[in-house]
Design a protein around this motif. Structure first.
Motif, PDB file in Angstrom:
ATOM      1  N   ASP A  64      36.963  38.639  30.792  1.00  0.00           N
ATOM      2  CA  ASP A  64      36.782  38.296  29.379  1.00  0.00           C
ATOM      3  C   ASP A  64      38.093  38.348  28.592  1.00  0.00           C
ATOM      4  N   ASP A  65      39.204  38.114  29.302  1.00  0.00           N
ATOM      5  CA  ASP A  65      40.523  37.897  28.682  1.00  0.00           C
ATOM      6  C   ASP A  65      41.078  39.119  27.947  1.00  0.00           C
ATOM      7  N   VAL A  66      40.861  40.296  28.516  1.00  0.00           N
ATOM      8  CA  VAL A  66      41.496  41.509  28.000  1.00  0.00           C
ATOM      9  C   VAL A  66      42.611  41.904  28.962  1.00  0.00           C
ATOM     10  N   LEU A  67      43.787  42.179  28.423  1.00  0.00           N
ATOM     11  CA  LEU A  67      44.909  42.639  29.235  1.00  0.00           C
ATOM     12  C   LEU A  67      44.788  44.141  29.445  1.00  0.00           C
ATOM     13  N   VAL A  68      44.764  44.555  30.718  1.00  0.00           N
ATOM     14  CA  VAL A  68      44.610  45.980  31.031  1.00  0.00           C
ATOM     15  C   VAL A  68      45.712  46.428  31.983  1.00  0.00           C
TER      16      VAL A  68
END
Length: 253
Positions: A64-68
């Motif tokens: 879902d396009d979250v940078l982690v």
């Protein structure tokens, strides 16, 4: 007059020595002797406390396009590329931390100015399109936080390196994969080569060639004292290590 000239010469020599000395980058933060999980905010805080030049960390893009921030493609068994950020929160590091977002990690690093944030953009297992999307989001995030002066990028993906430079021509971008010569990197305006120790051993002229081209040189992951000593004598700009405490002692000799 002669004493003054001698003193100036000594001071100049010391200054040049300081400039030439390799700088320490803590690989995934400082974790090996601190109990901090790799790539956790705690490992970043330990790196800052140790006063290393840079703390390296690894960034993935979720479904879902979250940078982690995490090294492996999975976070304690949960595949990052195909999971949502909410799904990743089901697991925690042993110290109780959740997987950090890149935003949270950068904000923690921006609370100080002494340690650089070495942002490794990971290659997405789902393909180049997702990797390039991660590059675009990374540059946007760094700009949003005003972190350009504190962040330098590294990546195994050549396409990602080119995209990072395209999005921010002033960004410092270093290539990790080891399959490009210094001349090739200079031609596309990549700032440096950040290669595995064995790549330099197989290409012994590349450090000198890079220096002649005014490219930065970094070597990873250097954990043995004899290798630290060798690359320090070669005057590489940066040494990335899991043993920053040991490297500090080697460089202080």
């Amino acid at each position: 007059m002669k004493k003054s000239l001698v003193l100036l010469t000594v001071i100049s020599s010391l200054s040049l020595s300081a400039v030439a000395q390799s700088k320490i980058i803590a690989h995934r933060g400082v974790w090996k002797h601190t109990q901090a999980p790799q790539n956790s905010i705690k490992s970043l805080e330990e790196a800052i406390q140790l006063k290393v030049w840079g703390a390296e960390f690894d960034v993935h893009l979720t479904k879902d396009d979250v940078l982690v921030v995490n090294h492996d493609n999975d976070f304690y068994g949960i595949d990052i590329a195909t999971a949502t950020y909410a799904e990743l929160l089901a697991k925690k590091h042993p110290n109780g931390e959740s997987i950090p977002t890149a935003e949270a990690y950068l904000k923690a690093g921006l609370a100080q100015k002494g340690t650089k944030l070495i942002y490794e953009l990971k290659t997405n297992k789902l393909g180049t399109e997702r990797t390039l999307k991660a590059a675009e989001q990374s540059v946007a995030l760094v700009k949003q936080l005003g972190a350009q002066a504190q962040v330098e990028y590294i990546a195994f993906s050549y396409d990602a390196c080119l995209r990072l430079k395209e999005l921010d021509a002033k960004a410092k971008v270093h290539y990790l994969n080891g399959d490009k010569s210094p001349k090739e990197l200079k031609a596309v305006k990549i700032d440096g080569l950040d290669y595995h120790i064995n790549v330099y051993k197989q290409n012994p002229t590349w450090i000198k060639e890079a220096k002649n081209l005014k490219l930065k040189t970094n070597v990873w992951t250097v954990n043995k004292e004899e290798d630290m000593t060798f690359f320090a004598k070669e005057k590489v700009d940066f040494i990335t290590t899991d043993e920053p405490e040991l490297l500090q002692k080697v460089l202080s000799k």
